[in-house]
Design a protein around this motif. Structure first.
Motif, PDB file in Angstrom:
ATOM      1  N   LEU A 135      34.853  44.921  27.913  1.00  0.00           N
ATOM      2  CA  LEU A 135      34.258  44.119  26.848  1.00  0.00           C
ATOM      3  C   LEU A 135      33.245  43.168  27.462  1.00  0.00           C
ATOM      4  CD1 LEU A 135      34.485  43.478  23.767  1.00  0.00           C
ATOM      5  CD2 LEU A 135      36.075  41.657  24.384  1.00  0.00           C
ATOM      6  N   ASP A 136      31.971  43.271  27.022  1.00  0.00           N
ATOM      7  CA  ASP A 136      30.928  42.393  27.551  1.00  0.00           C
ATOM      8  C   ASP A 136      29.880  42.152  26.479  1.00  0.00           C
ATOM      9  OD1 ASP A 136      29.391  44.720  27.464  1.00  0.00           O
ATOM     10  OD2 ASP A 136      29.569  45.119  29.608  1.00  0.00           O
ATOM     11  N   GLY A 137      28.733  41.606  26.878  1.00  0.00           N
ATOM     12  CA  GLY A 137      27.692  41.268  25.922  1.00  0.00           C
ATOM     13  C   GLY A 137      26.672  42.347  25.688  1.00  0.00           C
ATOM     14  N   ASP A 138      26.839  43.522  26.260  1.00  0.00           N
ATOM     15  CA  ASP A 138      25.893  44.627  26.082  1.00  0.00           C
ATOM     16  C   ASP A 138      26.372  45.546  24.967  1.00  0.00           C
ATOM     17  OD1 ASP A 138      24.317  43.743  28.241  1.00  0.00           O
ATOM     18  OD2 ASP A 138      25.633  44.759  29.669  1.00  0.00           O
ATOM     19  N   PHE A 139      25.440  45.958  24.099  1.00  0.00           N
ATOM     20  CA  PHE A 139      25.773  46.857  23.005  1.00  0.00           C
ATOM     21  C   PHE A 139      26.332  48.165  23.565  1.00  0.00           C
ATOM     22  CE2 PHE A 139      24.791  50.123  19.878  1.00  0.00           C
ATOM     23  CZ  PHE A 139      25.263  49.539  18.715  1.00  0.00           C
ATOM     24  N   PRO A 140      27.429  48.698  22.992  1.00  0.00           N
ATOM     25  CA  PRO A 140      28.163  48.295  21.762  1.00  0.00           C
ATOM     26  C   PRO A 140      29.277  47.286  22.000  1.00  0.00           C
ATOM     27  CG  PRO A 140      28.981  50.386  22.536  1.00  0.00           C
ATOM     28  CD  PRO A 140      27.918  49.984  23.506  1.00  0.00           C
ATOM     29  N   TYR A 141      29.177  46.522  23.077  1.00  0.00           N
ATOM     30  CA  TYR A 141      30.080  45.408  23.384  1.00  0.00           C
ATOM     31  C   TYR A 141      31.467  45.858  23.843  1.00  0.00           C
ATOM     32  CZ  TYR A 141      26.352  43.355  20.627  1.00  0.00           C
ATOM     33  OH  TYR A 141      25.126  43.026  20.135  1.00  0.00           O
ATOM     34  N   LEU A 142      32.121  46.722  23.098  1.00  0.00           N
ATOM     35  CA  LEU A 142      33.411  47.273  23.516  1.00  0.00           C
ATOM     36  C   LEU A 142      33.158  48.670  24.077  1.00  0.00           C
ATOM     37  CD1 LEU A 142      36.477  47.093  23.723  1.00  0.00           C
ATOM     38  CD2 LEU A 142      36.626  47.988  21.384  1.00  0.00           C
ATOM     39  N   HIS A 143      33.289  48.815  25.386  1.00  0.00           N
ATOM     40  CA  HIS A 143      32.979  50.072  26.065  1.00  0.00           C
ATOM     41  C   HIS A 143      34.290  50.812  26.327  1.00  0.00           C
ATOM     42  CE1 HIS A 143      28.855  48.567  26.753  1.00  0.00           C
ATOM     43  NE2 HIS A 143      29.458  47.405  26.975  1.00  0.00           N
ATOM     44  N   LEU A 144      34.651  51.670  25.394  1.00  0.00           N
ATOM     45  CA  LEU A 144      35.937  52.359  25.467  1.00  0.00           C
ATOM     46  C   LEU A 144      35.994  53.398  26.573  1.00  0.00           C
ATOM     47  CD1 LEU A 144      36.589  52.858  21.647  1.00  0.00           C
ATOM     48  CD2 LEU A 144      37.544  51.109  23.152  1.00  0.00           C
ATOM     49  N   GLU A 145      34.848  53.776  27.110  1.00  0.00           N
ATOM     50  CA  GLU A 145      34.846  54.808  28.154  1.00  0.00           C
ATOM     51  C   GLU A 145      35.090  54.240  29.547  1.00  0.00           C
ATOM     52  OE1 GLU A 145      30.757  53.075  28.274  1.00  0.00           O
ATOM     53  OE2 GLU A 145      32.241  53.558  26.724  1.00  0.00           O
ATOM     54  N   ARG A 146      35.087  52.930  29.701  1.00  0.00           N
ATOM     55  CA  ARG A 146      35.186  52.334  31.030  1.00  0.00           C
ATOM     56  C   ARG A 146      36.626  52.326  31.537  1.00  0.00           C
ATOM     57  NH1 ARG A 146      31.224  47.001  30.731  1.00  0.00           N
ATOM     58  NH2 ARG A 146      29.248  48.147  30.512  1.00  0.00           N
ATOM     59  N   LYS A 147      36.741  52.382  32.852  1.00  0.00           N
ATOM     60  CA  LYS A 147      38.045  52.213  33.490  1.00  0.00           C
ATOM     61  C   LYS A 147      38.398  50.726  33.512  1.00  0.00           C
ATOM     62  CE  LYS A 147      37.554  56.350  36.328  1.00  0.00           C
ATOM     63  NZ  LYS A 147      36.392  56.848  35.574  1.00  0.00           N
ATOM     64  N   PHE A 148      39.647  50.426  33.779  1.00  0.00           N
ATOM     65  CA  PHE A 148      40.091  49.044  33.690  1.00  0.00           C
ATOM     66  C   PHE A 148      41.207  48.796  34.697  1.00  0.00           C
ATOM     67  CE2 PHE A 148      42.956  51.498  31.213  1.00  0.00           C
ATOM     68  CZ  PHE A 148      44.162  50.841  31.185  1.00  0.00           C
ATOM     69  N   MET A 149      41.520  47.526  34.872  1.00  0.00           N
ATOM     70  CA  MET A 149      42.615  47.110  35.735  1.00  0.00           C
ATOM     71  C   MET A 149      43.826  46.749  34.879  1.00  0.00           C
ATOM     72  SD  MET A 149      40.684  44.798  38.627  1.00  0.00           S
ATOM     73  CE  MET A 149      42.205  44.594  39.563  1.00  0.00           C
ATOM     74  N   HIS A 150      45.019  46.893  35.483  1.00  0.00           N
ATOM     75  CA  HIS A 150      46.265  46.667  34.760  1.00  0.00           C
ATOM     76  C   HIS A 150      47.233  45.919  35.664  1.00  0.00           C
ATOM     77  CE1 HIS A 150      50.211  47.730  32.995  1.00  0.00           C
ATOM     78  NE2 HIS A 150      49.549  47.735  31.853  1.00  0.00           N
ATOM     79  N   LEU A 151      47.985  44.986  35.090  1.00  0.00           N
ATOM     80  CA  LEU A 151      48.890  44.169  35.892  1.00  0.00           C
ATOM     81  C   LEU A 151      49.960  45.016  36.580  1.00  0.00           C
ATOM     82  CD1 LEU A 151      49.383  41.058  33.582  1.00  0.00           C
ATOM     83  CD2 LEU A 151      48.306  41.087  35.826  1.00  0.00           C
ATOM     84  N   GLY A 152      50.505  45.997  35.882  1.00  0.00           N
ATOM     85  CA  GLY A 152      51.534  46.838  36.479  1.00  0.00           C
ATOM     86  C   GLY A 152      51.009  47.630  37.658  1.00  0.00           C
ATOM     87  N   PHE A 153      49.833  48.215  37.514  1.00  0.00           N
ATOM     88  CA  PHE A 153      49.248  48.967  38.624  1.00  0.00           C
ATOM     89  C   PHE A 153      48.828  48.022  39.748  1.00  0.00           C
ATOM     90  CE2 PHE A 153      45.663  50.963  40.825  1.00  0.00           C
ATOM     91  CZ  PHE A 153      46.270  52.151  41.236  1.00  0.00           C
ATOM     92  N   HIS A 154      48.407  46.819  39.394  1.00  0.00           N
ATOM     93  CA  HIS A 154      48.045  45.836  40.412  1.00  0.00           C
ATOM     94  C   HIS A 154      49.257  45.491  41.277  1.00  0.00           C
ATOM     95  CE1 HIS A 154      45.421  42.654  42.012  1.00  0.00           C
ATOM     96  NE2 HIS A 154      46.498  41.897  42.032  1.00  0.00           N
ATOM     97  N   ILE A 155      50.423  45.366  40.649  1.00  0.00           N
ATOM     98  CA  ILE A 155      51.647  45.101  41.407  1.00  0.00           C
ATOM     99  C   ILE A 155      51.928  46.249  42.369  1.00  0.00           C
ATOM    100  CG2 ILE A 155      54.148  44.842  41.194  1.00  0.00           C
ATOM    101  CD1 ILE A 155      53.606  43.444  38.502  1.00  0.00           C
ATOM    102  N   TYR A 156      51.804  47.483  41.872  1.00  0.00           N
ATOM    103  CA  TYR A 156      52.033  48.652  42.733  1.00  0.00           C
ATOM    104  C   TYR A 156      51.033  48.684  43.882  1.00  0.00           C
ATOM    105  CZ  TYR A 156      51.348  53.444  44.284  1.00  0.00           C
ATOM    106  OH  TYR A 156      51.145  54.552  45.051  1.00  0.00           O
ATOM    107  N   ASP A 157      49.776  48.447  43.585  1.00  0.00           N
ATOM    108  CA  ASP A 157      48.739  48.543  44.613  1.00  0.00           C
ATOM    109  C   ASP A 157      48.916  47.471  45.680  1.00  0.00           C
ATOM    110  OD1 ASP A 157      45.976  49.533  45.530  1.00  0.00           O
ATOM    111  OD2 ASP A 157      45.611  47.399  45.195  1.00  0.00           O
ATOM    112  N   VAL A 158      49.151  46.226  45.249  1.00  0.00           N
ATOM    113  CA  VAL A 158      49.303  45.142  46.217  1.00  0.00           C
ATOM    114  C   VAL A 158      50.594  45.308  47.017  1.00  0.00           C
ATOM    115  CG1 VAL A 158      49.581  42.640  46.463  1.00  0.00           C
ATOM    116  CG2 VAL A 158      47.921  43.556  44.850  1.00  0.00           C
ATOM    117  N   GLY A 159      51.649  45.766  46.360  1.00  0.00           N
ATOM    118  CA  GLY A 159      52.934  45.868  47.032  1.00  0.00           C
ATOM    119  C   GLY A 159      53.054  47.029  47.993  1.00  0.00           C
ATOM    120  N   PHE A 160      52.364  48.151  47.699  1.00  0.00           N
ATOM    121  CA  PHE A 160      52.586  49.357  48.488  1.00  0.00           C
ATOM    122  C   PHE A 160      51.339  49.871  49.201  1.00  0.00           C
ATOM    123  CE2 PHE A 160      55.847  49.333  45.208  1.00  0.00           C
ATOM    124  CZ  PHE A 160      56.989  49.553  45.952  1.00  0.00           C
ATOM    125  N   GLN A 161      50.157  49.401  48.811  1.00  0.00           N
ATOM    126  CA  GLN A 161      48.933  49.914  49.407  1.00  0.00           C
ATOM    127  C   GLN A 161      48.158  48.847  50.176  1.00  0.00           C
ATOM    128  OE1 GLN A 161      48.288  53.209  49.087  1.00  0.00           O
ATOM    129  NE2 GLN A 161      50.152  53.396  47.879  1.00  0.00           N
TER     130      GLN A 161
END
Length: 576
Positions: free
Chosen positions: A505-531
């Motif tokens: 979500l940003d200021g560029d049209f169409p503002y909500l970019h549903l095709e983009r990848k994203f970060m997630h707290l659960g995966f962040h825990i896995y990545d920081v803890g094991f990688q």
């Protein structure tokens, strides 16, 4: 006479036993024991949950407390003494035999020794952030008030003592208070860095996005067979748009060069504990503090300052430094999108099964299938989402609507839309079951009264049944949020990444970019803890992120619960 009294006395115990037996049976039939057992189970579950929260908080939150720096001399037998300036993270008891097995020359006969885990920082000088020390060998300890901790953009923290400030390579006269001048220069560098980031990530990011849109529009013209010869006006418009964006970019480049020049102006000379002097650019220093000179109130204020930075900033150093704001944002946005998708489908499915479908073997089979879907492993949903949503649906969308971007995929690659749809499928059975149970509790008399007043069945469902079943629908949503927010396995296949370059979500049209990848707290825990390459630095962040994930889920659930309670109060009179 005596015989009659004896018979009465002999019969009394049997009567009392019979009365006691009837009393116990009546007590059991009343259901009171089951109420107490249920209350005990809920209490145990609550205590376990609270203990888990306390554990994660006590392991993670101390990371943000400005711990004192200890200066000392580390004297190992048969080795030269080593000067250290460290932050003591933890202490543990370890046997002498284990120390000797590790190659340490322990000469005393004590069965146990205290081993310290310390953060010595200065990774660019020492090679490692953390190390273990034997407490008995760390002697001549002190806590100098002028010891400073520098938080840097790379190479982690730096421990040392301020020696001087240089401006354009020339020493600056600081007068009597070098620390105050240094803090002013750090604040100035942070302001310049904020301006630089606003231009690079904001305005230049928008320009790059616009230039990419021009390229794709030109590619679309070529695919449609429109060339500069047969449609010069369209190409002239695209060329004009490109020139405008390039001119805006050149203007921003001038601003960037000025800011970078100002940012590179100042450097700081820092003396390490062994007496050597290191020059650090202020452009690489994010924050600085002197923990030994702080009182309790100042440390508390700085604790919340660091905690806010952790919540509001982006990660650095392989996610072991900085904040986790993109992960929080991605988690909340994904849950909201999932809720928008799962609620209509879940409610419509429950309405059909309860109100329209003929009750029989087929309907019962459908209910059994729905209940079984709730037990399917989440990774199976991830595989389905990857194959159906990403490759099939997304690939067809790209060929139909985004052919100018091919062979680079737009929707034919994992993204936040496919992650939300996959989790909507995963939580759909929960919403269906909860909504159907709510519909079953609505009295039949209310339906008949509505129909008797002339309302159609659809109007009865929309105006009477669904509003009264809305608390049950919200219960299904609460359960769906609780499960979806903590899922990780399916998201690794359909959209979550270690580090997302930009938010969905940003200021560029169409503002909500549903095709983009994203970060997630659960995966962040896995990545920081094991990688993570820096295990000791990552460990407290794992606990802190886990604690924050629980708080995010709790906030989402409390919001849904408050809505459910309001709906329940509104329709309580009708239910009665």
């Amino acid at each position: 006479m005596a015989t009659a009294q004896q018979e009465i006395a002999a019969a009394m115990p049997k009567t009392l036993v019979a009365q006691d037996t009837r009393g116990v049976n009546a007590y059991i039939k009343s259901g009171a024991p089951y109420v107490w057992v249920t209350a005990a189970a809920i209490s145990v579950a609550f205590i376990i949950t609270l203990a888990l929260l306390v554990l994660t908080a006590t392991r993670g939150l101390p990371h943000f407390w400005p711990a004192d720096l200890v200066q000392g001399r580390y004297q190992q037998p048969e080795r030269d003494a080593e000067s250290l300036l460290v932050e003591i993270r933890s202490a543990e008891e370890i046997t002498t035999a284990r120390l000797r097995d590790a190659g340490l020359a322990v000469t005393d006969d004590k069965p146990l020794h205290q081993r310290l885990l310390v953060k010595q920082a200065n990774r660019d000088v020492n090679g490692v952030d953390f190390r273990y020390l034997l407490s008995d060998w760390l002697v001549e300890r002190s806590e100098p008030a002028d010891a400073v901790v520098l938080e840097r953009t790379e190479w982690g923290n730096f421990h040392g003592f301020l020696a001087g400030i240089d401006e354009d390579g020339k020493p600056v006269d600081s007068g009597a208070d070098l620390w105050a001048l240094f803090q002013q220069r750090v604040d100035r560098a942070n302001e310049l860095r904020s301006k630089l980031r606003a231009i690079e990530k904001g305005r230049i990011g928008s320009i790059n996005y616009a230039i990419e849109r021009v390229r794709l529009d030109q590619r679309r013209l070529q695919l449609d067979g429109r060339t500069p010869e047969n449609d010069p006006a369209a190409y002239a418009e695209l060329d004009q748009r490109r020139k405008e964006q390039e001119a805006a970019y050149q203007g921003l480049r001038g601003e960037l060069d000025l800011i970078k020049a100002e940012l590179a102006r100042d450097t700081v000379r820092v003396r390490t504990v062994d007496g050597s002097e290191v020059t650090l650019p202020l452009a690489k220093i994010l924050d600085a503090y002197r923990p030994n000179a702080m009182n309790l109130l100042q440390k508390t204020g700085y604790f919340f300052h660091r905690l806010w930075k952790f919540v509001s900033e982006e990660p650095r150093e392989a996610n072991t430094e900085g904040g986790i704001f993109p992960a929080i944002f991605g988690t909340v946005l994904m849950v909201l999108l999932m809720s928008v998708v799962v609620m209509p489908f879940g409610v419509l499915a429950a309405l059909y099964l309860r109100e329209y479908a003929r009750q029989g073997v087929v309907t019962q089979s459908i209910r059994i299938a729905v209940n079984n879907l709730a037990g399917v492993p989440s990774i199976v949903y991830g595989m389905f989402g990857l194959g159906f949503f990403v490759y099939f649906v997304g690939g067809n969308i790209d060929r139909a609507l985004y052919s100018e971007s091919l062979p680079a995929p737009t929707f034919g690659t994992p993204g936040i839309l496919w992650s939300s749809l996959t989790l909507a499928l995963l939580t759909l059975p929960v919403v269906i079951v909860a909504t159907e149970e709510g519909l079953a509790r609505i009295p039949r008399s209310l339906r008949e009264a509505s129909l008797a007043l002339g309302a159609t069945k659809a109007e009865t469902l929309w105006r009477v049944v669904l509003p009264m079943a809305s608390p049950a629908m919200m219960t299904g949503l609460i359960l769906a949020i609780a499960r979806a927010a903590g899922e990780v396995a399916p998201l690794m296949l359909v959209g979550v990444v270690k580090l997302a370059p930009s938010l969905p979500l940003d200021g560029d049209f169409p503002y909500l970019h549903l095709e983009r990848k994203f970060m997630h707290l659960g995966f962040h825990i896995y990545d920081v803890g094991f990688q993570s390459p820096n295990v000791e630095a990552a460990r407290p962040l794992v606990y802190a992120t886990a604690f924050l994930l629980v708080l995010v889920i709790l906030a989402l659930n409390l919001t849904a619960i408050s809505i459910r309670n309001r709906l329940r109060e509104r329709y309580k009179a009708l239910e009665g």
